[in-house]
Design an enzyme around this catalytic site. Structure first.
Site, short mmCIF file in Angstrom:
data_model
loop_
_atom_site.label_atom_id
_atom_site.label_comp_id
_atom_site.label_asym_id
_atom_site.label_seq_id
_atom_site.Cartn_x
_atom_site.Cartn_y
_atom_site.Cartn_z
CG HIS A 89 -0.19 0.06 2.54
ND1 HIS A 89 0.36 1.22 3.06
CD2 HIS A 89 0.11 -0.92 3.41
CE1 HIS A 89 0.94 0.96 4.21
NE2 HIS A 89 0.82 -0.34 4.45
CD GLU A 147 1.79 -5.94 8.21
OE1 GLU A 147 2.04 -7.16 8.19
OE2 GLU A 147 2.51 -5.09 7.65
#
Length: 283
Positions: free
Chosen positions: A22, A134
């Site tokens: 990202h 994550e």
């Protein structure tokens, strides 16, 4: 290390993955200076910074210029605000105009972004997958919102693979171990073989990429292993190929051709030579 030479694999047992970390999130700004900043509730499900959106725009131009945007069959995103914003910003359609036949990938100002709505027209399908999140736990920036909140912000993204509206995977006092994250990453890679798509973009996170990819490349030259495993910078894209060595997938070959019709064996010249009857010489 004894590294093998070139290898051959049937094309239908390979997939091309375009891996993306990202763009810069709010938590990255302070977190890069002081890791403990990621413990702040202020960064719950952190959105992209303005610099992060510039990174998205730059990568979007790149994937369009090199023709990658036209080849992608599917976009998979971790269901967190920063990855969803990055995914639709890079791989989505153009600015959205009200239409009855197509939902926007992202509504205007999603996550206080100040950005215009993004169209789903002329873009691949998008799905959100929890397996590529994550590390679970402790850090508020890694805790997701309710799926129903995301569905409002990203109407054209498919969230049907997420089983619960609330984030039941994130625990305030328990951080997922590196070993657990690696195992989850390998499960995700195996899950990809259940998909029919051959060229897939995956928008995910630094820790997930680093620990998952470190499980690969041990039979390669050390420089190739390094190419695979180096940590990703914000909004970095790397393209890789995975191979189905164990026949996990079941995709048929689409480009192979069987040859002679009706079927039959055309022996090559060397085989014909070997097939000749041998005669004993008479002296």
């Amino acid at each position: 290390m004894d590294c093998p030479g070139p290898s051959l694999f049937p094309l239908h047992r390979c997939k091309t993955l375009h891996l993306v970390r990202h763009a810069q999130g709010m938590h990255n700004v302070e977190g890069d200076k002081n890791y403990k900043a990621c413990l702040s509730p202020e960064y719950f499900d952190a959105q992209l910074t303005q610099l992060g959106w510039q990174q998205v725009d730059n990568l979007r131009r790149h994937v369009r210029t090199c023709g990658l945007s036209k080849r992608i069959d599917l976009v998979i995103a971790s269901p967190l605000l920063r990855t969803l914003q990055t995914a639709v910003g890079v791989f989505g359609g153009d600015s959205y105009t009200d239409r009855t036949d197509a939902l926007p990938l992202m509504v205007a100002n999603a996550g206080n972004s100040g950005r215009a709505a993004i169209s789903s027209l002329n873009s691949p399908p998008f799905i959100a997958v929890e397996l590529c999140r994550e590390h679970f736990g402790v850090h508020p920036c890694d805790k997701r919102r309710n799926v129903s909140d995301y569905q409002f912000l990203f109407p054209a993204i498919d969230f049907s693979l997420i089983e619960t509206d609330e984030d039941v995977l994130w625990k305030a006092n328990v951080r997922e171990t590196t070993e657990e994250l690696t195992a989850r990453g390998l499960k995700f890679m195996n899950w990809l073989w259940t998909r029919k798509e051959k060229e897939i973009a995956i928008v995910t996170h630094s820790g997930f990429l680093f620990h998952t990819l470190n499980a690969f490349g041990n039979d390669c030259n050390p420089l190739v292993k390094k190419e695979i495993c180096n940590r990703f910078t914000n909004c970095e894209l790397r393209s890789m190929v995975i191979v189905d060595r164990s026949m996990t997938g079941s995709d048929p070959a689409t480009t192979n051709y069987t040859g002679k019709i009706p079927r039959g064996l055309d022996l090559p010249s060397d085989a014909l030579e070997e097939a000749k009857p041998k005669t004993n010489s008479v002296i």
